[in-house]
Scaffold this motif. Structure first.
Motif, PDB file in Angstrom:
ATOM      1  N   CYS A 140      -9.994   7.065  -1.690  1.00  0.00           N
ATOM      2  CA  CYS A 140     -10.765   6.679  -0.513  1.00  0.00           C
ATOM      3  C   CYS A 140     -10.188   7.410   0.692  1.00  0.00           C
ATOM      4  N   VAL A 141     -11.012   7.613   1.714  1.00  0.00           N
ATOM      5  CA  VAL A 141     -10.502   8.271   2.926  1.00  0.00           C
ATOM      6  C   VAL A 141     -10.840   7.473   4.190  1.00  0.00           C
TER       7      VAL A 141
ATOM      8  N   LEU B  47     -10.575   2.069   7.055  1.00  0.00           N
ATOM      9  CA  LEU B  47     -11.484   3.217   6.930  1.00  0.00           C
ATOM     10  C   LEU B  47     -12.378   3.338   8.164  1.00  0.00           C
TER      11      LEU B  47
ATOM     12  N   LYS C 109       1.165   3.215   2.348  1.00  0.00           N
ATOM     13  CA  LYS C 109       1.629   3.536   3.701  1.00  0.00           C
ATOM     14  C   LYS C 109       3.160   3.575   3.811  1.00  0.00           C
TER      15      LYS C 109
ATOM     16  N   SER D  48       0.833  -1.208   0.000  1.00  0.00           N
ATOM     17  CA  SER D  48       0.000   0.000   0.000  1.00  0.00           C
ATOM     18  C   SER D  48       0.863   1.251   0.000  1.00  0.00           C
TER      19      SER D  48
ATOM     20  N   SER E 118      -9.362   0.681  -0.955  1.00  0.00           N
ATOM     21  CA  SER E 118      -9.201   1.270  -2.291  1.00  0.00           C
ATOM     22  C   SER E 118     -10.455   1.078  -3.132  1.00  0.00           C
TER      23      SER E 118
HETATM   24  C1  LIG Z   1      -4.756   2.642   5.510  1.00  0.00           C
HETATM   25  C2  LIG Z   1      -5.300   2.528   4.163  1.00  0.00           C
HETATM   26  C3  LIG Z   1      -6.288   3.427   3.698  1.00  0.00           C
HETATM   27  C4  LIG Z   1      -6.905   4.473   4.551  1.00  0.00           C
HETATM   28  O1  LIG Z   1      -6.017   5.396   5.100  1.00  0.00           O
HETATM   29  P1  LIG Z   1      -5.837   6.861   4.505  1.00  0.00           P
HETATM   30  O2  LIG Z   1      -4.955   7.526   5.499  1.00  0.00           O
HETATM   31  O3  LIG Z   1      -7.191   7.481   4.437  1.00  0.00           O
HETATM   32  O4  LIG Z   1      -5.208   6.726   3.186  1.00  0.00           O
HETATM   33  C5  LIG Z   1      -6.696   3.309   2.396  1.00  0.00           C
HETATM   34  N1  LIG Z   1      -6.218   2.344   1.572  1.00  0.00           N
HETATM   35  C6  LIG Z   1      -5.288   1.452   1.993  1.00  0.00           C
HETATM   36  C7  LIG Z   1      -4.811   0.413   1.047  1.00  0.00           C
HETATM   37  C8  LIG Z   1      -4.803   1.523   3.296  1.00  0.00           C
HETATM   38  O5  LIG Z   1      -3.874   0.667   3.692  1.00  0.00           O
END
Ligand SMILES: *Cc1c(COP(=O)(O)O)cnc(C)c1O
Length: 459
Positions: A264-265, A340, A113, A111, A387
């Motif tokens: 996405c959030v 999420l 992250k 991801s 996602s």
């Molecule tokens: C953690 C995560 C999210 C949500 O976190 P955001 O800080 O809103 O980006 C979205 N998609 C994936 C794949 C995640 O690991």
């Protein structure tokens, strides 16, 4: 316009700077408050949790912040990530729209992250930190930080939301393989965890609770451990802007410019990462791209929450920030998009949404998985359930374009792959996933549980 499907940048195109939206935002952010005094926090309070470099980034209004060479070197293992035109999906939808996605699942932990995990691990290491603590929902953040701590030779304790710990054992195995210690939160190792378990021994946990535990461990470690957060904070969104900066160059290679950028959030970091560089082009260079944040109907902070000061965590130990919130004691239903399930949202996204510069929509779980499966069957990538929310909205935009018979250029962030989320797909494939709407009473009671902040600050 180009005929390619994949738009690939060279290593030398890797951004040298992160973009700080606060330099260009027409609205400034309200202060961050101490959880006990309810007065603006001091750097001293924050420095129990974070190294000074990250605190300075948190409050910076410099437009561009240089990415350290060590972080760029680590990024090169998977960046620049590809931009892909979803030609097969477009055809299946019969839409005149052009759909592009930026694929952050290409990182080793799966991801976006890693973009902030590597930066946070680097700054902590440089400040002499020996160990980090953190929370994780679905396990994506925990995996990314585990990898980053392995790279920068630091220990890591991960407090993993219990429902995800049980639903997604392979994420835990991955974190342990990178060398992290993983606990199912709420644990009986912290005061915060014990208090929750005393009330509800079967608590499924939440990100708010797991944050309380990770913060408590760092705050009571006499400086031996620091805390790391995978979303929400300004410095986290800052690190994610490499996504949008690369996407700008790649859209240019494709000879197009997006009418709408979608993400996405959960806490807002991947959305901020792709959207903020495009927002800069809107604010400074006269572009008019719509920026669309997509959340689940089960945890609809932006679309149904209240814009107010609230605690960042459940046990009221983390700072108070102004955000769209569902209340710090909100325990969201166990939807499969674990990432999420947060009660709040990044303060910068909230301020920009409040100012009308960002749009938001909430989508239900089953329609989201329908979109995910359609996407997988045409593009070959099984998306992370988080996602898939962005995919749902992108498909809806494409279908609207078909209905209106107009071309539209859609860009969305595919924040991660779903290879560790197959239990959720199994539930969907066999008709065991349900939709969830947050009841109106739950929204009504948010206000009663908000912290009282001094009038001159709240105003
Ligand atoms: C953690 C995560 C999210 C949500 O976190 P955001 O800080 O809103 O980006 C979205 N998609 C994936 C794949 C995640 O690991």
């Amino acid at each position: 316009m180009s005929e390619s499907t994949r738009y690939l940048l060279n290593e030398s195109d890797l951004p040298r700077y992160w973009y700080n939206v606060l330099a260009d935002s027409p609205v400034s952010l309200p202060p961050v408050l101490h959880p006990v005094t309810k007065e603006p926090v001091t750097p001293d309070f924050l420095s129990a949790l974070f190294p000074m470099d990250l605190i300075l980034q948190e409050v910076s209004t410099e437009r561009y912040i240089e990415i350290p060479e060590e972080v760029r070197e680590a990024y090169k293992l998977y960046r620049p990530t590809p931009l892909i035109r979803a030609r097969r999906l477009e055809k299946a939808l019969g839409t005149p729209a052009h759909i592009y996605y930026k694929y952050e699942g290409a990182s080793p932990s799966g991801s976006h992250k890693s973009n902030t995990a590597l930066a946070q691990a680097f700054y902590n290491k440089a400040a002499g930190t020996k160990a980090l603590t953190t929370e994780t929902g679905a396990g994506q953040w925990g995996s990314a930080l585990s990898m980053a701590c392995a790279f920068f030779d630091m220990e890591l304790e991960v407090y993993m939301v219990k429902v995800s710990y049980n639903q997604k054992p392979y994420r835990r195995f991955l974190m342990e393989t990178f060398g992290a210690k993983v606990f199912a939160s709420p644990t009986n190792l912290t005061q915060a965890g014990r208090a929750i378990l005393a009330q509800d021994p079967d608590s499924p946990g939440s990100l708010g609770i797991a944050i309380s535990e990770a913060v408590e461990v760092a705050a009571t470690s006499n400086g031996t451990k620091k805390y790391s957060l995978g979303s929400v904070l300004n410095h986290v969104l800052l690190h994610q802007t490499v996504i949008g900066e690369e996407a700008l160059k790649q859209m240019d290679m494709a000879g197009e410019y997006p009418d709408v950028v979608i993400g996405c959030v959960g806490g807002g970091s991947n959305f901020g990462g792709i959207a903020y560089p495009f927002l800069r082009e809107n604010l400074r260079n006269g572009q008019r791209t719509r920026l669309l944040a997509v959340e689940p109907t089960a945890a609809p902070s932006l679309t149904r929450g209240i814009y107010a000061f609230d605690f960042g965590d459940t046990a009221q130990m983390a700072p108070i920030v102004k955000m769209y919130t569902l209340g710090h004691s909100f325990i969201p239903p166990s939807i499969h998009a674990g990432g999420l399930r947060y009660h709040g949202m990044a303060p910068s996204i909230c301020a920009l949404y409040d100012a009308g510069l960002i749009e938001a929509v909430a989508v239900p779980q089953r329609a989201t998985f329908e979109a995910a499966v359609l996407f997988a069957r045409h593009e070959g990538i099984v998306p992370a359930p988080e996602s898939a929310h962005a995919i749902r909205a992108a498909i809806d935009e494409a279908l609207l374009a078909r209905q209106q018979g107009e071309k539209r250029v859609i860009l969305f962030n595919l924040s991660g792959h779903g290879n560790f989320d197959l239990t959720a797909y199994d539930a969907f494939n066999h008709g065991r996933l349900e939709d969830y709407q947050l009841p109106e009473e739950a929204i009504q009671s948010i206000r009663e549980r908000l912290p009282q902040v001094p009038e001159q600050i709240g105003a």
